[in-house]
Scaffold this motif. Structure first.
Motif, PDB file in Angstrom:
ATOM      1  N   GLY A 198      15.953   0.613   7.557  1.00  0.00           N
ATOM      2  CA  GLY A 198      15.222  -0.292   6.830  1.00  0.00           C
ATOM      3  C   GLY A 198      14.057   0.418   5.921  1.00  0.00           C
ATOM      4  O   GLY A 198      13.806   1.375   6.183  1.00  0.00           O
ATOM      5  N   PRO A 199      13.348  -0.404   4.900  1.00  0.00           N
ATOM      6  CA  PRO A 199      12.309   0.113   4.455  1.00  0.00           C
ATOM      7  C   PRO A 199      11.152   0.781   5.220  1.00  0.00           C
ATOM      8  O   PRO A 199      10.377   1.388   4.657  1.00  0.00           O
ATOM      9  CB  PRO A 199      11.668  -1.136   3.308  1.00  0.00           C
ATOM     10  CG  PRO A 199      12.367  -2.259   4.325  1.00  0.00           C
ATOM     11  CD  PRO A 199      13.691  -1.800   4.879  1.00  0.00           C
ATOM     12  N   TRP A 200      10.954   0.145   6.476  1.00  0.00           N
ATOM     13  CA  TRP A 200       9.778   0.624   7.207  1.00  0.00           C
ATOM     14  C   TRP A 200      10.159   2.014   7.945  1.00  0.00           C
ATOM     15  O   TRP A 200       9.276   2.688   8.549  1.00  0.00           O
ATOM     16  CB  TRP A 200       9.864  -0.512   8.545  1.00  0.00           C
ATOM     17  CG  TRP A 200      10.803  -0.683   9.169  1.00  0.00           C
ATOM     18  CD1 TRP A 200      11.464   0.150  10.324  1.00  0.00           C
ATOM     19  CD2 TRP A 200      11.885  -1.725   8.871  1.00  0.00           C
ATOM     20  NE1 TRP A 200      12.612  -0.398  10.731  1.00  0.00           N
ATOM     21  CE2 TRP A 200      13.171  -1.567   9.963  1.00  0.00           C
ATOM     22  CE3 TRP A 200      11.816  -2.827   7.856  1.00  0.00           C
ATOM     23  CZ2 TRP A 200      13.801  -2.300   9.931  1.00  0.00           C
ATOM     24  CZ3 TRP A 200      12.909  -3.710   7.966  1.00  0.00           C
ATOM     25  CH2 TRP A 200      13.938  -3.551   9.038  1.00  0.00           C
ATOM     26  N   GLU A 201      11.372   2.526   7.496  1.00  0.00           N
ATOM     27  CA  GLU A 201      11.772   3.893   8.246  1.00  0.00           C
ATOM     28  C   GLU A 201      11.698   4.933   7.258  1.00  0.00           C
ATOM     29  O   GLU A 201      11.970   6.148   7.664  1.00  0.00           O
ATOM     30  CB  GLU A 201      13.382   3.794   8.712  1.00  0.00           C
ATOM     31  CG  GLU A 201      13.392   2.993   9.952  1.00  0.00           C
ATOM     32  CD  GLU A 201      13.077   3.207  11.119  1.00  0.00           C
ATOM     33  OE1 GLU A 201      12.193   4.497  11.346  1.00  0.00           O
ATOM     34  OE2 GLU A 201      13.007   2.656  12.197  1.00  0.00           O
ATOM     35  N   GLN A 202      11.043   4.691   6.045  1.00  0.00           N
ATOM     36  CA  GLN A 202      10.857   5.750   5.123  1.00  0.00           C
ATOM     37  C   GLN A 202       9.478   5.258   4.639  1.00  0.00           C
ATOM     38  O   GLN A 202       9.168   4.056   4.012  1.00  0.00           O
ATOM     39  CB  GLN A 202      11.929   6.130   4.177  1.00  0.00           C
ATOM     40  CG  GLN A 202      12.417   4.834   3.395  1.00  0.00           C
ATOM     41  CD  GLN A 202      13.319   5.434   2.454  1.00  0.00           C
ATOM     42  OE1 GLN A 202      13.794   6.615   2.317  1.00  0.00           O
ATOM     43  NE2 GLN A 202      14.180   4.371   1.633  1.00  0.00           N
ATOM     44  N   SER A 203       8.679   6.253   4.484  1.00  0.00           N
ATOM     45  CA  SER A 203       7.293   5.944   3.610  1.00  0.00           C
ATOM     46  C   SER A 203       6.768   7.248   3.091  1.00  0.00           C
ATOM     47  O   SER A 203       7.065   8.457   3.463  1.00  0.00           O
ATOM     48  CB  SER A 203       6.464   5.406   4.813  1.00  0.00           C
ATOM     49  OG  SER A 203       6.359   6.245   5.831  1.00  0.00           O
ATOM     50  N   LEU A 204       5.730   7.128   2.380  1.00  0.00           N
ATOM     51  CA  LEU A 204       4.849   8.412   1.976  1.00  0.00           C
ATOM     52  C   LEU A 204       3.626   8.332   2.941  1.00  0.00           C
ATOM     53  O   LEU A 204       2.934   7.169   3.314  1.00  0.00           O
ATOM     54  CB  LEU A 204       4.275   7.795   0.448  1.00  0.00           C
ATOM     55  CG  LEU A 204       3.142   8.953   0.041  1.00  0.00           C
ATOM     56  CD1 LEU A 204       3.852  10.302  -0.179  1.00  0.00           C
ATOM     57  CD2 LEU A 204       2.866   8.232  -1.409  1.00  0.00           C
ATOM     58  N   GLY A 205       3.451   9.404   3.526  1.00  0.00           N
ATOM     59  CA  GLY A 205       2.645   9.619   4.578  1.00  0.00           C
ATOM     60  C   GLY A 205       1.375  10.432   4.083  1.00  0.00           C
ATOM     61  O   GLY A 205       1.605  11.429   3.572  1.00  0.00           O
ATOM     62  N   LEU A 206       0.149   9.881   4.670  1.00  0.00           N
ATOM     63  CA  LEU A 206      -0.905  10.657   4.294  1.00  0.00           C
ATOM     64  C   LEU A 206      -1.362  11.332   5.649  1.00  0.00           C
ATOM     65  O   LEU A 206      -1.827  10.670   6.578  1.00  0.00           O
ATOM     66  CB  LEU A 206      -2.035   9.547   3.460  1.00  0.00           C
ATOM     67  CG  LEU A 206      -1.582   8.747   2.590  1.00  0.00           C
ATOM     68  CD1 LEU A 206      -2.512   7.909   2.118  1.00  0.00           C
ATOM     69  CD2 LEU A 206      -1.106   9.422   1.295  1.00  0.00           C
ATOM     70  N   GLU A 207      -1.599  12.662   5.451  1.00  0.00           N
ATOM     71  CA  GLU A 207      -1.981  13.314   6.913  1.00  0.00           C
ATOM     72  C   GLU A 207      -3.332  13.776   6.663  1.00  0.00           C
ATOM     73  O   GLU A 207      -3.487  14.420   5.954  1.00  0.00           O
ATOM     74  CB  GLU A 207      -1.310  14.405   7.225  1.00  0.00           C
ATOM     75  CG  GLU A 207      -1.820  15.072   8.556  1.00  0.00           C
ATOM     76  CD  GLU A 207      -0.894  16.288   8.948  1.00  0.00           C
ATOM     77  OE1 GLU A 207      -1.202  16.895   9.871  1.00  0.00           O
ATOM     78  OE2 GLU A 207       0.094  16.663   8.425  1.00  0.00           O
ATOM     79  N   HIS A 208      -4.532  13.148   7.410  1.00  0.00           N
ATOM     80  CA  HIS A 208      -5.869  13.254   6.933  1.00  0.00           C
ATOM     81  C   HIS A 208      -6.465  14.672   7.650  1.00  0.00           C
ATOM     82  O   HIS A 208      -6.124  14.763   8.744  1.00  0.00           O
ATOM     83  CB  HIS A 208      -6.615  12.227   7.388  1.00  0.00           C
ATOM     84  CG  HIS A 208      -6.411  10.721   6.489  1.00  0.00           C
ATOM     85  ND1 HIS A 208      -7.486  10.112   6.029  1.00  0.00           N
ATOM     86  CD2 HIS A 208      -5.077  10.125   6.484  1.00  0.00           C
ATOM     87  CE1 HIS A 208      -7.055   8.966   5.441  1.00  0.00           C
ATOM     88  NE2 HIS A 208      -5.742   8.897   5.554  1.00  0.00           N
ATOM     89  N   SER A 209      -7.389  15.125   7.134  1.00  0.00           N
ATOM     90  CA  SER A 209      -7.983  16.245   7.748  1.00  0.00           C
ATOM     91  C   SER A 209      -9.104  15.959   8.561  1.00  0.00           C
ATOM     92  O   SER A 209      -9.522  16.604   9.372  1.00  0.00           O
ATOM     93  CB  SER A 209      -8.860  17.116   6.578  1.00  0.00           C
ATOM     94  OG  SER A 209      -9.399  16.395   5.746  1.00  0.00           O
ATOM     95  N   ASP A 210      -9.613  14.457   8.262  1.00  0.00           N
ATOM     96  CA  ASP A 210     -10.624  14.063   9.299  1.00  0.00           C
ATOM     97  C   ASP A 210      -9.828  13.101  10.214  1.00  0.00           C
ATOM     98  O   ASP A 210     -10.387  12.169  10.862  1.00  0.00           O
ATOM     99  CB  ASP A 210     -11.433  13.124   8.500  1.00  0.00           C
ATOM    100  CG  ASP A 210     -10.837  11.963   7.798  1.00  0.00           C
ATOM    101  OD1 ASP A 210      -9.585  11.926   7.649  1.00  0.00           O
ATOM    102  OD2 ASP A 210     -11.377  11.075   7.531  1.00  0.00           O
TER     103      ASP A 210
END
Length: 231
Positions: A198-210
């Protein structure tokens, strides 16, 4: 152990009337300023999400009079479901879960046939496992758009200082596994994979340094929107 304490609640409307209503907690994401307003809305049972939209529009300030609204559910800091205006609320929505509502940006109306609206999540790593936090959001990615161009728009959206934004990492995330992206990568090429449930199983992820250091803080980050609550 038996208790001799009797608890009661003072209702603001007669009980028979209350029993015919459904109570919803609605998180409205304002376009400007960048904040979240929480509203408690009561509607007759059998109402649709279109009825909710009409009621909410009378309570919030929209960026333009003809703004269209999108309704969605967030589960574990990921977008789980988008609701159609014609759906009945009490048939599909858990009243204990806040319903998220946002204006649909004008840029989405000019989307090309091969552009794509993707889910974006915030995450950090805890012992090499992904932990999601914060508020996920929708983001339109253009056909052929490289990560370097997307990063410019993401930074503008969150107003992140240059020095801090340099520490952010971007990844294509599927089934909780990040595949880190380079500035030259054409991002939508990663979203062409098959066998995605489903669409919730792929995403653009933002890994924050903070990123937070404790799991208890995973729902907070420096770029959370201010919150106001209305009854």
């Amino acid at each position: 152990q038996m208790s001799d304490i009797l608890y009661y609640e003072i209702l603001d409307i007669p009980l028979p009337e209350l029993q015919g209503l459904i109570t919803l907690r609605v998180a409205f994401h304002q376009a400007t300023p960048n904040e979240v307003l929480f509203h408690i809305i009561r509607l007759p049972k059998g109402s649709t999400y279109s009825d909710l939209i009409d009621d909410l529009k009378s309570k919030v300030q929209l960026s333009r009079s003809d703004a269209e609204l999108r309704l969605f559910q967030v589960n574990n800091n990921k977008i789980w479901k988008v609701y159609l205006p014609t759906e009945k609320i009490d048939a599909v929505h858990d009243p204990n879960v806040p319903l998220h509502v946002e204006e649909i940006p004008e840029v989405e109306k000019s989307a090309g046939p091969r552009d794509r609206l993707v889910h974006v999540v915030h995450f950090f790593k805890d012992n090499q496992h992904i932990q999601y936090y914060g508020v996920p959001f929708f983001f339109l990615i253009r056909e052929g758009e490289a990560l370097s161009d997307i990063k410019v728009r993401i930074q503008k959206k969150f107003e992140v200082p240059d020095e801090q934004f340099l520490k952010w990492k971007f990844a294509y995330v599927a089934y909780n596994r990040p595949d880190y992206l380079q500035d030259s990568d054409i991002v939508l090429s990663r979203f062409q994979q098959k066998n995605i449930y489903g669409p919730w199983e792929q995403s653009l992820g933002l890994e924050h340094s903070d990123m937070p250091t404790k799991r208890a803080n995973q729902n907070r980050h420096s770029f959370e929107k201010p919150v106001k609550i209305y009854n």
